[in-house]
Write a protein that holds these residues in place. Structure first.
Motif, mmCIF file in Angstrom:
data_model
loop_
_atom_site.group_PDB
_atom_site.id
_atom_site.type_symbol
_atom_site.label_atom_id
_atom_site.label_comp_id
_atom_site.label_asym_id
_atom_site.label_seq_id
_atom_site.Cartn_x
_atom_site.Cartn_y
_atom_site.Cartn_z
ATOM 1 N N SER A 16 0.830 -1.201 0.000
ATOM 2 C CA SER A 16 0.000 0.000 0.000
ATOM 3 C C SER A 16 0.866 1.253 0.000
ATOM 4 O O SER A 16 2.088 1.186 0.217
ATOM 5 C CB SER A 16 -0.917 0.020 1.233
ATOM 6 O OG SER A 16 -0.170 0.308 2.395
ATOM 7 N N ALA A 17 0.251 2.400 -0.203
ATOM 8 C CA ALA A 17 0.956 3.686 -0.175
ATOM 9 C C ALA A 17 1.565 3.956 1.203
ATOM 10 O O ALA A 17 2.541 4.687 1.331
ATOM 11 C CB ALA A 17 0.006 4.814 -0.556
ATOM 12 N N ASP A 18 0.993 3.334 2.256
ATOM 13 C CA ASP A 18 1.499 3.507 3.617
ATOM 14 C C ASP A 18 2.581 2.495 3.975
ATOM 15 O O ASP A 18 3.038 2.442 5.110
ATOM 16 C CB ASP A 18 0.351 3.384 4.627
ATOM 17 C CG ASP A 18 -0.669 4.503 4.476
ATOM 18 O OD1 ASP A 18 -0.265 5.623 4.099
ATOM 19 O OD2 ASP A 18 -1.861 4.253 4.724
ATOM 20 N N GLU A 20 2.259 -0.877 3.887
ATOM 21 C CA GLU A 20 1.727 -2.126 4.426
ATOM 22 C C GLU A 20 1.774 -3.209 3.348
ATOM 23 O O GLU A 20 1.546 -2.944 2.178
ATOM 24 C CB GLU A 20 0.277 -1.944 4.879
ATOM 25 C CG GLU A 20 0.111 -0.917 5.962
ATOM 26 C CD GLU A 20 -1.334 -0.518 6.160
ATOM 27 O OE1 GLU A 20 -1.712 -0.359 7.325
ATOM 28 O OE2 GLU A 20 -2.060 -0.376 5.174
ATOM 29 N N ASP A 38 1.172 -4.859 8.921
ATOM 30 C CA ASP A 38 1.784 -3.558 9.219
ATOM 31 C C ASP A 38 3.306 -3.720 9.229
ATOM 32 O O ASP A 38 3.855 -4.461 10.048
ATOM 33 C CB ASP A 38 1.285 -3.052 10.554
ATOM 34 C CG ASP A 38 1.849 -1.701 10.928
ATOM 35 O OD1 ASP A 38 2.462 -1.046 10.067
ATOM 36 O OD2 ASP A 38 1.665 -1.285 12.082
ATOM 37 N N ASP A 40 5.520 -1.625 10.143
ATOM 38 C CA ASP A 40 6.135 -0.972 11.293
ATOM 39 C C ASP A 40 5.709 -1.603 12.608
ATOM 40 O O ASP A 40 5.834 -0.991 13.657
ATOM 41 C CB ASP A 40 5.778 0.518 11.318
ATOM 42 C CG ASP A 40 6.368 1.263 10.137
ATOM 43 O OD1 ASP A 40 7.458 0.864 9.689
ATOM 44 O OD2 ASP A 40 5.733 2.205 9.658
#
Length: 50
Positions: A16-18, A20, A38, A40
């Protein structure tokens, strides 16, 4: 007739852009599934002996 059990067949991975990791899968019946990891969320995994 017996109960249906979903068998998840991998359809690939994406990011994803984040940042993930997204796992895409589906069942032969047509149901689709998405699982998000996630990046992070903690320490990197290490192989035994490393």
């Amino acid at each position: 007739m017996g109960d249906h059990v979903h068998v998840r067949l991998s359809q690939g991975l994406s990011v994803s852009a984040d940042g993930e990791l997204i796992e895409h899968s589906r069942c032969r019946c047509g149901a689709t599934f998405t699982k998000v990891f996630d990046a992070d969320g903690g320490e990197p995994e290490r192989l035994p002996g490393s």
